[in-house]
Design a protein around this motif. Structure first.
Motif, mmCIF file in Angstrom:
data_model
loop_
_atom_site.group_PDB
_atom_site.id
_atom_site.type_symbol
_atom_site.label_atom_id
_atom_site.label_comp_id
_atom_site.label_asym_id
_atom_site.label_seq_id
_atom_site.Cartn_x
_atom_site.Cartn_y
_atom_site.Cartn_z
ATOM 1 N N SER A 83 -15.751 40.687 -37.774
ATOM 2 C CA SER A 83 -14.757 41.785 -37.760
ATOM 3 C C SER A 83 -14.396 42.168 -36.334
ATOM 4 C CB SER A 83 -15.322 42.998 -38.507
ATOM 5 O OG SER A 83 -15.598 42.670 -39.849
ATOM 6 N N GLY A 84 -15.406 42.258 -35.462
ATOM 7 C CA GLY A 84 -15.115 42.607 -34.060
ATOM 8 C C GLY A 84 -14.242 41.577 -33.387
ATOM 9 N N LEU A 96 -24.754 40.903 -42.892
ATOM 10 C CA LEU A 96 -24.073 42.087 -42.373
ATOM 11 C C LEU A 96 -23.771 41.938 -40.888
ATOM 12 C CD1 LEU A 96 -22.993 44.886 -42.886
ATOM 13 C CD2 LEU A 96 -25.291 45.814 -42.445
ATOM 14 N N THR A 97 -24.768 41.357 -40.137
ATOM 15 C CA THR A 97 -24.545 41.146 -38.701
ATOM 16 C C THR A 97 -23.384 40.174 -38.478
ATOM 17 O OG1 THR A 97 -26.894 41.504 -38.302
ATOM 18 C CG2 THR A 97 -25.633 40.459 -36.544
ATOM 19 N N GLN A 98 -23.367 39.107 -39.297
ATOM 20 C CA GLN A 98 -22.264 38.150 -39.166
ATOM 21 C C GLN A 98 -20.918 38.810 -39.489
ATOM 22 O OE1 GLN A 98 -23.001 34.305 -41.071
ATOM 23 N NE2 GLN A 98 -25.217 34.773 -41.158
ATOM 24 N N ALA A 99 -20.890 39.648 -40.525
ATOM 25 C CA ALA A 99 -19.634 40.324 -40.903
ATOM 26 C C ALA A 99 -19.149 41.234 -39.790
ATOM 27 C CB ALA A 99 -19.849 41.115 -42.198
ATOM 28 N N VAL A 100 -20.103 41.987 -39.177
ATOM 29 C CA VAL A 100 -19.716 42.881 -38.064
ATOM 30 C C VAL A 100 -19.183 42.067 -36.895
ATOM 31 C CG1 VAL A 100 -20.579 44.514 -36.359
ATOM 32 C CG2 VAL A 100 -21.292 44.713 -38.757
ATOM 33 N N GLY A 101 -19.838 40.965 -36.555
ATOM 34 C CA GLY A 101 -19.374 40.135 -35.440
ATOM 35 C C GLY A 101 -18.005 39.540 -35.704
ATOM 36 N N MET A 137 -28.948 48.751 -47.078
ATOM 37 C CA MET A 137 -28.659 47.608 -46.222
ATOM 38 C C MET A 137 -29.019 46.304 -46.919
ATOM 39 S SD MET A 137 -27.376 48.742 -43.387
ATOM 40 C CE MET A 137 -27.666 47.386 -42.272
ATOM 41 N N ASN A 186 -26.522 43.346 -47.770
ATOM 42 C CA ASN A 186 -26.758 41.962 -47.326
ATOM 43 C C ASN A 186 -26.786 41.006 -48.505
ATOM 44 O OD1 ASN A 186 -26.954 42.190 -44.498
ATOM 45 N ND2 ASN A 186 -28.959 43.162 -44.680
#
Length: 423
Positions: free
Chosen positions: A40-41, A33-38, A1, A5
């Motif tokens: 992408s969603g 990573l959190t920003q990328a997931v958000g 992770m 990141n």
């Protein structure tokens, strides 16, 4: 992770969201990573919304074009059917006129044949009489010589009488012969006329048979989709026909005497059979039309909406209708003529309207925001009865639409799809 990141750090640097109160300050760390997931969603949701909207627009445009094409095809078919019926009536009138002329010609031929026979009989009688007179005249001339001396003064008178009688008989014979020739000519003319009328009548009858065949094919093709409509919604077409006919069974009027054809029953049996079959099929099609007008075959929502749930099992439980999502206040229309049997609050349904239609069908409209009808009201297909809402057990504004037959829930989509076959 950490490596992931670190690799995303150059494009999505770490962000911190500070939450400050009166005496403390907190922050939420948004790692790459959190920003990328958000992101992408959000991208997936936005893309799914675009694709779903495109499908709805394409489906609405396709449905409108298909409905217009079906309506044009039906109008063209009905126009063709009316033209065929008009042509059939015209040919039937021509056939009746030709048959009348044929009967008159036959009567004239019969009269001329009677005259010819009478003239022939008169001629034979005159020939017989003339032969008898000639024989008597020869016998008299043979006996004249022995007594000519004694009857010398009267001989010229008797010879003159015989000559006059012979002239009269010869004139009558010539007149009879002329009448016979004239009668034969008239009879031949009448015979030719009768033959021409027979050919004309046969052509008209053949054309009538062709028109009857076309009409039979046309009405048979028209009944097939109507029969399929009732089978698709789970109804027995024979039961539907019996139910409708029991309510439309009046008869009456004066009876006219039966007519008979000069050609015999066998010659017209095929045409009569076709005509009767066409009448039966037209009656069946008309009965189907009456039944279809009594079924809920329209769309309850005519403005933009989205199907969110179908008929059948959902999450282990039976979903007895279909869900159509849209904004609060979207007009809800009744899908067929009927009587309102319930209009009010009903548990998980929220604000609910029940409408009873003929042939044992009932429609239900649930989760409404507003209700515009009351129990006992008679409503017509397409009439606005309420507004879409989010009442009862509902996760968002939508219409829960049910169709029931004799109390049993059936798939409303079968009625909606069946409507395409009759529009």
């Amino acid at each position: 992770m950490d490596r992931l990141n670190a690799s995303l750090e150059k494009w999505l640097p770490e962000q911190r969201l500070f939450l400050r109160s009166d005496d403390t300050t907190r922050f939420v760390r948004l790692r790459p990573l959190t920003q990328a997931v958000g992101i992408s969603g959000i991208t997936l949701v936005f893309g799914w919304t675009l694709v779903a909207s495109s499908f709805l627009v394409i489906d609405a445009v396709g449905s409108g074009q298909s409905r217009d094409q079906i309506q044009r095809s039906q109008a063209a078919f009905e126009e063709r059917l009316e033209l065929l019926q008009a042509e059939r009536d015209a040919r039937a009138a021509e056939a009746l006129a030709a048959q009348s002329r044929f009967a008159v010609a036959l009567e004239q031929v019969s009269q001329m044949q009677t005259q010819l026979l009478s003239s022939e009989e008169s001629r034979r009688e005159m020939e017989t009489g003339l032969a008898a007179v000639q024989s008597t005249l020869r016998d008299t001339l043979a006996d004249r010589d022995p007594v000519v001396a004694a009857a010398a003064p009267d001989a010229p008178d008797r010879a003159e009488e015989f000559s006059v009688a012979l002239d009269i008989l010869s004139g009558e014979l010539r007149s009879a012969a002329d009448q016979r020739v004239e009668a034969e000519h008239d009879a031949e003319t009448a015979r030719l006329t009768a033959q021409e009328l027979t050919v004309e009548r046969d052509q008209i009858l053949a054309r009538n048979d062709e028109i009857l065949s076309q009409l039979e094919s046309a009405v048979t093709v028209s009944v097939a989709p109507l029969d399929e409509v009732f089978r698709n919604v789970g109804m027995n077409p024979d039961d539907v026909l019996r139910t409708i006919r029991s309510g439309y069974s009046g008869q009456g009027g004066p009876l006219t005497p039966m007519s008979y054809s000069t050609r015999g029953n066998a010659a017209l049996s095929e045409g009569e059979t076709k005509a009767r079959q066409i009448i039966v099929t037209l009656d069946q099609m008309n009965t189907y039309r009456i039944a279809i007008e009594k079924l809920p075959l329209a769309m309850p929502v005519t403005q933009n909406f989205r199907y969110t749930s179908g008929f059948g099992r959902r999450w282990g439980r039976m979903h007895q209708g279909i869900d159509m999502a849209g904004p609060v206040g979207t007009p809800i229309h009744t899908t067929g003529d009927g009587v309102v049997t319930f209009a009010g609050r009903s548990g998980a349904y929220g604000n609910l309207i029940k409408i009873s239609h003929e042939l044992g069908t009932e429609t239900r409209y649930a989760h409404l925001n507003r209700i515009h009808v009351k129990v006992g009201d008679r409503v017509s297909q397409g009439e606005r009865i309420g507004d879409m809402g989010n009442t009862g057990r509902s996760t968002g504004p939508h219409l829960h639409y049910e169709v029931r037959m004799n109390g049993r829930a059936v798939d409303p989509m079968s009625f909606i799809k069946a409507a395409d076959n009759v529009q």
